[in-house]
Design an enzyme around this catalytic site. Structure first.
Site, PDB file in Angstrom:
ATOM      1  N   GLN A 228      69.043 107.878 -57.088  1.00  0.00           N
ATOM      2  CA  GLN A 228      69.627 108.594 -56.541  1.00  0.00           C
ATOM      3  C   GLN A 228      68.909 109.836 -56.268  1.00  0.00           C
ATOM      4  OE1 GLN A 228      73.849 107.080 -54.781  1.00  0.00           O
ATOM      5  NE2 GLN A 228      74.223 108.582 -55.703  1.00  0.00           N
TER       6      GLN A 228
ATOM      7  N   SER B  11      81.265 103.677 -65.514  1.00  0.00           N
ATOM      8  CA  SER B  11      80.746 103.470 -64.112  1.00  0.00           C
ATOM      9  C   SER B  11      81.359 102.513 -63.535  1.00  0.00           C
ATOM     10  CB  SER B  11      79.452 102.207 -64.360  1.00  0.00           C
ATOM     11  OG  SER B  11      79.693 101.565 -63.053  1.00  0.00           O
ATOM     12  N   SER B  12      82.469 102.682 -62.435  1.00  0.00           N
ATOM     13  CA  SER B  12      83.493 102.281 -61.408  1.00  0.00           C
ATOM     14  C   SER B  12      83.474 100.593 -62.301  1.00  0.00           C
ATOM     15  CB  SER B  12      83.156 102.590 -60.373  1.00  0.00           C
ATOM     16  OG  SER B  12      82.803 103.773 -60.122  1.00  0.00           O
TER      17      SER B  12
ATOM     18  N   GLY C 100      83.073 110.172 -65.509  1.00  0.00           N
ATOM     19  CA  GLY C 100      81.894 110.972 -64.901  1.00  0.00           C
ATOM     20  C   GLY C 100      82.341 111.692 -63.779  1.00  0.00           C
ATOM     21  N   HIS C 101      82.668 110.864 -62.462  1.00  0.00           N
ATOM     22  CA  HIS C 101      83.388 111.402 -61.552  1.00  0.00           C
ATOM     23  C   HIS C 101      84.145 113.087 -61.366  1.00  0.00           C
ATOM     24  CE1 HIS C 101      83.192 107.568 -60.057  1.00  0.00           C
ATOM     25  NE2 HIS C 101      82.198 108.079 -59.368  1.00  0.00           N
TER      26      HIS C 101
ATOM     27  N   MET D 143      82.343 107.358 -54.367  1.00  0.00           N
ATOM     28  CA  MET D 143      83.603 105.863 -53.450  1.00  0.00           C
ATOM     29  C   MET D 143      84.629 105.584 -54.154  1.00  0.00           C
ATOM     30  SD  MET D 143      80.000 103.812 -52.273  1.00  0.00           S
ATOM     31  CE  MET D 143      79.585 103.318 -53.825  1.00  0.00           C
TER      32      MET D 143
ATOM     33  N   LEU E 170      87.920 106.628 -59.212  1.00  0.00           N
ATOM     34  CA  LEU E 170      86.959 107.225 -60.365  1.00  0.00           C
ATOM     35  C   LEU E 170      87.591 107.314 -61.847  1.00  0.00           C
ATOM     36  CD1 LEU E 170      88.410 110.390 -58.385  1.00  0.00           C
ATOM     37  CD2 LEU E 170      86.173 109.358 -58.146  1.00  0.00           C
ATOM     38  N   HIS E 171      86.450 107.836 -62.706  1.00  0.00           N
ATOM     39  CA  HIS E 171      85.844 107.884 -63.997  1.00  0.00           C
ATOM     40  C   HIS E 171      85.842 109.795 -64.577  1.00  0.00           C
ATOM     41  CE1 HIS E 171      82.226 107.102 -63.753  1.00  0.00           C
ATOM     42  NE2 HIS E 171      82.083 106.069 -63.047  1.00  0.00           N
TER      43      HIS E 171
END
Ligand code: PAF
Length: 278
Positions: free
Chosen positions: A151, A183-184, A34-35, A28, A31-32
């Site tokens: 998820q 997390s975003s 993690g992505h 979504m 981005l950080h």
């Protein structure tokens, strides 16, 4: 790197090289690391990498949360270019949900607890948009982060139940130096809330230590996590759970594998974290 909005543009590009393997990282945006760690893994395991950036309205049950969700497309695209991504889909809501849209994908029991109980309709939105993404990209592999543990469990269930021809790959939760899961949403934390947000990781770590020292009573382990969180003055617990990692039924005893998870509002910002034991 090609960036497209229209479905047909993505399909044309994806099928130009039908014999190559494709990895998809659904996001979504905002981005950080993690992505990016998922993108790096997809890059290593596939010939081509696709990323979707779409803040999916149907998975938000709170209009203010959707409106306030952080966005920065320009920066996201710069980061993806550096990672060597081949294809990015940035659809509009009208493309994913055209005016006559009325078809949803819903996984039943396991979406009614934990995040699903706290955010009614959330997983219906997730599984619907992920189905659309899988149909548009038809990836060999799709990459999701362990941070969103439920998820992952729900998407795996959907893929198995509906025979999607896509392998689900799970990347480890990426953490800041003090343990806070990336997390975003972390950008919304005030400096004081940011400090206290480590209470989720501390609670999980202390439960892990207690488990390693032989504690198997899930009620005591939950109590321990709640006690740790209660020491953070800005924290308000939404739920703390020790559940079976497939059925998500709450456990009395941690006999075999267990998913320890929690959602905590820290100064109004809802954060989640989890670990799988052992
Ligand atoms: O995890 C997320 O960012 C979203 O839930 C996903 C999988 C991209 C679907 O919108």
């Amino acid at each position: 790197m090609k960036v497209f909005t229209q479905i047909q543009e993505i399909r044309t590009q994806r099928w130009q090289e039908p014999l190559l393997s494709w990895g998809l990282v659904p996001t979504m945006g905002y981005l950080h690391q993690g992505h990016l760690s998922l993108v790096q893994r997809a890059r290593a395991e596939n010939d081509r990498v696709g990323v979707s950036i779409f803040v999916n309205p149907t998975q938000f049950n709170d209009a203010k949360d959707l409106e306030g969700y952080p966005r920065n497309l320009e920066r996201d695209l710069e980061l993806l270019e550096i990672e060597g991504v081949d294809l990015v889909w940035t659809p509009t809501s009208e493309i994913v949900y055209p005016p006559l849209f009325q078809t949803y994908v819903e996984v039943e029991q396991i979406t009614r607890v934990l995040e699903g109980a706290a955010r009614p309709g959330h997983f219906r939105g997730v599984t619907t948009v992920v189905s659309t993404l899988f149909n548009v990209f038809q990836p060999h592999r799709a990459y999701f982060g362990q941070k969103d543990a439920q998820q992952v469990i729900v998407i795996k269930r959907m893929v198995e139940d509906l025979n999607f021809n896509t392998e689900i790959v799970i990347g480890a939760t990426q953490r800041e130096a003090d343990g806070l899961a990336m997390s975003s949403r972390n950008v919304k934390l005030s400096p004081e809330a940011r400090q206290q947000a480590t209470c989720l990781h501390h609670a999980l770590s202390q439960a892990k230590t207690a488990y390693e020292q032989g504690e198997r009573d899930a009620h005591k382990l939950r109590r321990l996590m709640l006690d740790v969180i209660s020491q953070a003055s800005l924290a308000r617990v939404d739920y703390v759970s020790i559940a079976h990692p497939t059925t998500l039924a709450e456990l009395d005893t941690v006999a075999d594998q267990a998913l320890f998870s929690m959602a905590v509002f820290v100064d109004g910002v809802r954060l989640i974290d989890n670990m799988i034991i052992p």
